[in-house]
Write an enzyme that holds these catalytic residues in place. Structure first.
Site, short mmCIF file in Angstrom:
data_model
loop_
_atom_site.label_atom_id
_atom_site.label_comp_id
_atom_site.label_asym_id
_atom_site.label_seq_id
_atom_site.Cartn_x
_atom_site.Cartn_y
_atom_site.Cartn_z
N ARG A 32 8.71 13.68 -25.05
CA ARG A 32 10.07 13.82 -24.50
C ARG A 32 10.99 12.73 -25.03
O ARG A 32 12.16 12.98 -25.33
CB ARG A 32 10.02 13.80 -22.97
N LYS A 37 16.88 12.31 -21.77
CA LYS A 37 16.73 11.21 -20.79
C LYS A 37 17.38 9.97 -21.39
O LYS A 37 16.71 9.13 -21.99
CB LYS A 37 15.24 11.01 -20.47
N GLU A 90 19.15 19.39 -9.74
CA GLU A 90 18.04 18.47 -9.44
C GLU A 90 18.59 17.33 -8.59
O GLU A 90 19.75 17.34 -8.20
CB GLU A 90 17.44 17.95 -10.74
#
Ligand code: PMP
Length: 294
Positions: free
Chosen positions: A59, A157, A190
């Protein structure tokens, strides 16, 4: 005193070298500081074994690729360096891996930053109090919307967490620990640092990635655990109505693991207690973290 001595011995990796806590620093001209230009991962260490390291590294490199930030070492070198850092900090339980754009000019242009910086901190993590796991969390939805994927995809991220920080401020200002963020269409995306799941009629439901969420490593692990246990899982378009009328609700994240949610916007979820599927998944997740590592 004992804790303090352990801390003093901790070392931080910066660009291939190790520094004591007080001497670990990077340039004020680093675009990670000047513009939040960089990516990061938070990774758990259980019993000296790193949990889902490959998934976190994958990721990290995907986030960096989207930002055209070329990490100067290979994935296998990165894994070796993370392992080395953990070994040098033997009581660590949490790793923070940060890649910044590196030193550049005071201007925005990332192409004037020739070398990204790599920082690996292996330390300890502050958990939610155990009462939250037993009694469940009360959450609210907040006015700040989750970033639109067209502007900054939440799947990256990045070091720019202001979107989540604004939502966290709104939650804390209202006396809550965590906020549910909606996307620009008003659907659930989220929380500020966790993914969200609900249970309805025995089916496990979570917002699809297209709703604008980070593809959580814990989210994926929970989906896998549920499927292995023959629980039906669906990734859906989720509204506040779905949460208010769910049988169960919980949040997932590397640091938080699985936290039950029992109230949202003053609506009691289910019977106001952590539900049976939530408890089962907490158990399965605990088993996994106790038995699997790198
Ligand atoms: N969403 C956001 C916004 C996060 O920052 C995080 C990580 N703290 C998560 C979800 C959960 O991701 P993971 O399970 O990979 O920690």
């Amino acid at each position: 005193m004992k804790g303090k001595r352990t801390r003093d011995k901790s070392v931080i990796y910066i660009n291939g070298k190790f520094y004591g806590r007080d001497r670990a620093g990077i340039s004020v001209f680093d675009h990670g500081l000047l513009y939040g230009d960089g990516v990061f991962e938070g990774i758990r260490v259980y019993n000296s074994r790193i949990f889902k390291l490959k998934e976190h590294i994958d990721r990290l490199y995907e986030s960096a690729n989207t930002l055209m930030l070329r990490i100067p070492i290979s994935k296998s070198q990165m894994i070796a360096d993370v392992l080395k850092t953990v070994k040098k900090n033997d009581s660590c339980t949490y790793i923070r891996l940060v890649i910044t754009r590196g030193v550049g000019t005071l201007g925005l242009n990332p192409f004037l930053c020739p070398k990204p910086s790599i920082i690996i901190i292996a330390d300890r993590i502050q958990l939610y109090p155990t009462s939250f796991y037993k009694k469940g969390l009360k959450v609210i939805t907040v006015p700040t919307q989750r970033n639109r994927p067209e502007a900054l995809n939440p799947r990256v991220k990045s070091l720019n967490y202001l979107n989540n920080i604004l939502a966290k401020i709104e939650a804390v200002n209202s006396g809550f620990h965590e906020a549910i963020m909606l996307n620009s269409y008003g659907f659930v995306s989220e929380c500020t640092g966790d993914n969200i799941f609900i249970v309805k009629n025995g089916i496990l439901l979570t917002p699809s990635l297209y709703m604008g969420v980070l593809e959580g490593v814990t989210r994926n692990t929970v989906i896998e655990l549920a499927k292995e246990d023959n629980i039906e899982v669906k990734q859906i378009v989720m509204s506040r109505h779905d949460i208010f009328n769910a049988d169960e609700c919980f949040l997932t994240g590397t640091a938080a693991e699985i936290v039950p949610v029992v109230e949202c916007d003053k609506r009691i979820i289910g019977n106001g207690q952590p539900g049976p599927m939530t408890k089962k998944l907490i158990r399965l997740y605990k088993n996994l973290t106790n038995t699997i590592g790198m």
